[in-house]
Design an enzyme around this catalytic site. Structure first.
Site, PDB file in Angstrom:
ATOM      1  N   SER A 130       0.869  -1.181   0.000  1.00 28.41           N
ATOM      2  CA  SER A 130       0.000   0.000   0.000  1.00 28.41           C
ATOM      3  C   SER A 130       0.899   1.221   0.000  1.00 28.41           C
ATOM      4  O   SER A 130       2.092   1.132   0.301  1.00 28.41           O
ATOM      5  CB  SER A 130      -0.850   0.019   1.273  1.00 28.41           C
ATOM      6  OG  SER A 130      -1.430   1.296   1.475  1.00 28.41           O
ATOM      7  N   TYR A 146      -2.320  -0.446  10.279  1.00 31.50           N
ATOM      8  CA  TYR A 146      -2.254  -0.739   8.836  1.00 31.50           C
ATOM      9  C   TYR A 146      -0.882  -0.339   8.277  1.00 31.50           C
ATOM     10  O   TYR A 146      -0.271  -1.077   7.511  1.00 31.50           O
ATOM     11  CB  TYR A 146      -3.378   0.020   8.121  1.00 31.50           C
ATOM     12  CG  TYR A 146      -3.513  -0.299   6.648  1.00 31.50           C
ATOM     13  CD1 TYR A 146      -4.135  -1.465   6.214  1.00 31.50           C
ATOM     14  CD2 TYR A 146      -3.036   0.580   5.670  1.00 31.50           C
ATOM     15  CE1 TYR A 146      -4.273  -1.756   4.861  1.00 31.50           C
ATOM     16  CE2 TYR A 146      -3.174   0.304   4.316  1.00 31.50           C
ATOM     17  CZ  TYR A 146      -3.795  -0.860   3.916  1.00 31.50           C
ATOM     18  OH  TYR A 146      -3.924  -1.133   2.567  1.00 31.50           O
TER      19      TYR A 146
END
Ligand code: NAD
Length: 348
Positions: free
Chosen positions: A240, A253
């Site tokens: 990501s 995350y």
């Protein structure tokens, strides 16, 4: 004469609707009822109205599309003030990107793809299947997998529903693949709730790490022996933008995707001489079913500030293009990269 000379319909793009002398005022009047304006749809302006129905999770419905078309056809066009009329766009519109399938690129290859029921995973599984590969499609949702397999009746797709954090499910996935495993795309993953570290709840931290890191590692660990035996293989992990910077998500995350980058680099280094390439793709914003919540005031204010330079979101097929490049033999000389596929966000 027709009141709808440009044949506006659900298949017309949002920008076509907004630029139309009849459709624009009708569409903007509907948006205004919901407290929105045309500018709020700018990031998805190349999307057909029908697609907006699919991705808006009930905010924009098929009935609303039908009502817009009927109103244009009836010639019931509201009069706009200068302030309501759109500001002319500067410069020409960029043409939409169209996926070009490379027939046979995955012929004879078995590729395991996790998260294949939705979003980036589904788009990647679809592309590999349409390029001749045998896809072992994995998702925790059997319903989503069935829907995906039904969408490609000609595809060579083996569906395995299971949780990638569960050792028995991982064993079943490898068994379904069979002796030869040419590729693994570790795409299944979840977001956090944008909390900075002092607000992180243990259950959020553990769940995010369990799926994004442990699940990814377990599948890599399970497929590498077959790849070592055949002295060939390609693994692509999905990281990501949050693997590259601290401003894209919450602590859990961000840390989990940095761990995915570490797993990728370690494995690329370890197995490179054995013919196994291990890379990661770091997506920017993509329109999928992933859920992101803002449960922290501090997290929301900090992350939203960084989103000022966010590029427009893309659809999963744009990510599938990057992932399949690395999975395929076209990625022959690429090993250990964390490839941003983000429209340039990481360069901002
Ligand atoms: P998505 O929610 O649309 O799809 C993810 C799929 O993974 C779902 O079908 C879900 O059922 C499945 N899944 C979740 N947990 C699982 C588990 N434990 N076992 C098996 N399957 C499981 O999301 P997406 O946006 O396509 O996300 C795919 C990947 O892309 C994720 O790793 C995500 O972190 C990453 N990513 C997404 C974006 C974005 O903007 N959408 C941006 C950066 C990175």
């Amino acid at each position: 004469m027709s009141n709808n000379p440009n044949n506006l319909s659900g298949e017309s793009t949002i920008s076509t609707w907004l630029a139309d002398p009849a459709g624009g005022p009708v569409f903007r009047a509907m948006l205004a009822q919901g407290g929105q304006d045309g500018e709020s749809l700018r990031p998805v302006s190349k999307m057909a109205l029908n697609r907006l129905v699919q991705v808006s999770q009930g905010a924009f419905t098929q009935e609303m599309v039908d009502a817009l078309v009927l109103r244009v056809e009836a010639g019931d066009i509201p009069v706009e003030t200068a302030a309501q009329a759109p500001v002319e766009a500067s410069g020409p519109e960029t043409p939409p990107w169209v996926e070009k399938v490379t027939t046979g690129r995955f012929s004879g290859k078995t590729i395991i793809i996790t998260g294949a029921g939705s979003g980036i995973g589904r788009a990647t599984a679809s592309r590999v299947a349409r390029e001749g590969g045998r896809v072992v499609a994995v998702d925790i949702s059997a319903e989503r997998l069935a829907d995906f397999a039904a969408s490609l009746p000609e595809g060579n797709i083996v569906s395995v529903s299971g949780d990638i954090t569960d050792d028995a499910a991982v064993a079943a996935i490898v068994e379904a693949a069979g002796e030869r495993i040419d590729g693994l795309a570790n795409i299944a993953g979840i977001m956090d709730n944008m909390t900075p570290v002092h607000e992180v709840a243990d259950d959020v931290w553990n769940r995010v790490f369990n799926i994004n890191v442990n699940g990814t590692m377990k599948l890599m660990r399970a497929v590498v022996p077959a790849m070592l035996a055949q002295a060939q293989g390609s693994i692509v992990n999905v990281a990501s933008e949050a693997a590259l910077r601290g401003s894209a998500a919450g602590a859990a995350y961000t840390a989990s995707k940095h761990a995915v980058a570490g797993l990728t680099k370690s494995s690329a280094f370890m197995y490179g001489p054995s013919g196994i390439r291990v890379n990661a793709v770091a997506p920017g914003p993509v329109i999928t079913n992933i859920e992101a919540r803002f449960d922290s005031e501090l997290g929301a204010s900090r992350v939203r500030r960084a989103m000022a330079v966010l590029p427009d979101p893309v659809e999963g097929d744009a990510l599938a293009a990057s992932i399949t490049f690395l999975l395929s033999d076209d990625g022959v000389n690429v090993n250990g990269v964390i490839l941003p596929s983000d429209g340039g966000w990481s360069a901002a």
